[in-house]
Design a protein around this motif. Structure first.
Motif, PDB file in Angstrom:
ATOM      1  N   GLU A 166       0.714  -1.414   0.155  1.00 42.05           N
ATOM      2  CA  GLU A 166       0.215   0.043   0.064  1.00 42.05           C
ATOM      3  C   GLU A 166       0.748   1.519   0.243  1.00 42.05           C
ATOM      4  O   GLU A 166       0.794   2.314  -0.541  1.00 42.05           O
ATOM      5  N   ASP A 230      -6.746  -3.226  -3.777  1.00 37.77           N
ATOM      6  CA  ASP A 230      -5.872  -3.379  -2.585  1.00 37.77           C
ATOM      7  C   ASP A 230      -7.005  -4.707  -2.581  1.00 37.77           C
ATOM      8  O   ASP A 230      -8.024  -4.866  -2.808  1.00 37.77           O
ATOM      9  N   GLU A 231      -6.541  -5.588  -3.026  1.00 37.65           N
ATOM     10  CA  GLU A 231      -6.984  -7.314  -2.873  1.00 37.65           C
ATOM     11  C   GLU A 231      -7.051  -7.196  -3.697  1.00 37.65           C
ATOM     12  O   GLU A 231      -7.994  -7.958  -3.414  1.00 37.65           O
TER      13      GLU A 231
HETATM   14 MG    MG Z   1      -2.113  -4.158   2.150  1.00 37.63          MG
END
Ligand code: MG
Ligand code: ATP
Length: 442
Positions: A166, A230-231
């Motif tokens: 991140e 994200d993910e």
């Molecule tokens: Mg992360």
């Protein structure tokens, strides 16, 4: 950033290859076939960096170095050396060379060292400051972040949990020309499957039960900036075609609407799951994978980042002392040894958490002893895992020792130490980082 590089190399084939590599990276290249010619060109032009072979007839790389140190001490000089003469290159570093490269030259490494030389020269340049790390792996990450930020390609970020995916995504955004625009993160793992579509693309009033008004989606919010998926491995299969469409067409259609809207966003995604494996299992679409993975940024696990553990320990120690308003706390020698040996399966996040807890639990004692560390770490059950790090090359150690000794002699006054080493303060800072040198309790 276009730079003028003076390339001095007597082997004409290698000279040609390096010239092409540097030119295709956007640099202007001045070439010379030996030290004498190189110095002559240097007197006429002002290169931003000099890349010189060490062994040349009649005038060698050390003479070029001596000239540079005299006449243009701020210009970084990088030595090219055959494997057999690495010792001389190390000596050249003592005389103020910025760094050296062994032949055969690895193109990526060459560009990386040059980029580092430039950042060291211009301390205020857009370097990726928050991503702590001086290991080869992290240099590569920082280098790639700068390159990927400058292009429009989608970037897929991989790496184990806690490696900084991140943080890297934010760094790409901040280094991009859209840094003034929004950065919008969507955590695909945290949103219920039935709401993801609306979350990403928005919806119009009445699109489904409960949609009482129009809603703007993440892509829309990110217009003119960056969206960070994200993910991404947790994105339901059913939704993947729609994302693929949005990525391909650069348009979005809110749920319940029939009008598409054009958007301009940089797309970053990340996952700690093995997407390639998911493709074989048919839980992730191959076509989407290739769209998102135009370029790939991999964050290495901490156990593979030689020298970085010490840097990270120090960084978080200072950070939390300040944040928690504790007086200056240090590690005992024993703690340092234990922490450096631990393989850190939870990566940077684990280091961060352990240091924060240690500082809280050693309240007022000023020293972090093994008793302040989680027992799984202090008992050292996993200690053998990282023994490899101990056998790091002699060279690395040799250079590290040299700089440490000089710094100690100068009582950690960097200006003095730089002078003693015959290098600029910025070069010294670069090396302190590169070799993970830090002021220990002595
Ligand atoms: Mg992360
Ligand atoms: N190189 C670094 N320097 C300083 N802090 C870092 C670095 N890498 C990670 N961190 C910090 O460690 C924590 C974890 O980083 P981050 O959330 O980016 O990891 P991640 O790879 O996204 O992990 P996950 O897969 O579990 O989501 C954050 O607090 C982040 O600020």
């Amino acid at each position: 950033m276009k730079q003028t590089i003076l390339l001095i190399e007597d082997d004409h084939r290698l000279r040609r290859i390096l010239q092409l590599v540097l030119q295709s990276a956007g640099h202007e290249v001045l070439t010379a076939a030996d030290g004498q010619e190189g110095i002559t060109i240097w007197k006429r032009r002002e290169p931003d960096a000099v890349l010189t072979d060490l062994k040349m007839e009649p005038v060698d790389g050390l003479a070029v170095l001596a000239f540079g140190k005299q006449h243009a001490p701020q210009v970084p000089i990088i030595m090219l050396t055959a494997f057999g003469s690495v010792q001389t290159a190390v000596l050249a570093m003592k005389d103020g060379a910025f760094d050296y490269l062994t032949k055969p030259v690895d193109n990526d490494e060459l560009l990386l060292i040059l980029a580092n030389a430039m950042t060291a020269r211009q301390p205020s340049a857009e370097n990726v400051r928050e991503l702590i790390g001086a290991s080869a792996g992290m240099h590569k990450v920082q280098h790639n972040i700068r390159i990927f930020a400058a292009s429009n390609s989608s970037v897929l970020i991989s790496g184990e949990s806690g490696t900084g995916k991140e943080l890297a995504a934010r760094a790409i955004h901040e280094a991009s020309i859209h840094s003034e625009g929004p950065f919008v993160r969507v955590n695909c793992a945290a949103i219920p499957a039935e709401l993801i579509e609306s979350e990403l693309f928005g919806h119009i009033r009445g699109a489904f039960t409960g949609a009482s008004s129009n809603r703007e989606g993440a892509f829309n919010k990110a217009d003119g900036g960056t969206i960070f998926l994200d993910e991404i491995g947790d994105l339901p299969l059913a939704l993947q075609p729609k994302l693929l469409h949005a990525v391909d067409e650069k348009t979005i259609t809110p749920v319940g609407s029939s009008t598409a809207k054009a958007i301009k966003v940089k797309i970053l995604s990340a996952s700690n799951r093995n997407l390639a494996e998911m493709i074989t299992e048919k839980t992730f679409r191959q076509d989407l994978y290739y769209r998102l993975n135009r370029v790939h940024l991999h964050l290495p696990p901490v156990r593979e980042r030689e020298g970085d553990i010490a840097l990270l320990l120090d960084y978080f120690l200072q950070l939390f002392c300040k944040k928690l308003q504790r007086t200056e706390t240090t590690f005992t020698r024993e703690s340092i040894t234990i922490l450096n040996k631990y393989p850190w399966p939870g990566n940077v996040r684990e280091i961060k958490n352990v240091i924060e807890r240690a500082i809280l639990s050693c309240d007022g004692e000023k020293q972090i002893t093994p008793a302040h560390l989680p027992s799984s770490i202090s008992t050292g059950q996993l200690a053998t895992e990282n023994q490899k790090v101990q056998t790091s090359t002699d060279l690395f150690k040799q250079e590290q020792n040299l700089i440490t000794t000089v710094l100690q002699d100068c009582e950690w006054n960097q200006s003095k130490a730089a002078k003693a080493l015959g290098i600029t303060r910025n070069t010294l800072r670069y090396r302190i980082k590169k070799y993970g040198i830090h002021k220990n309790e002595t």
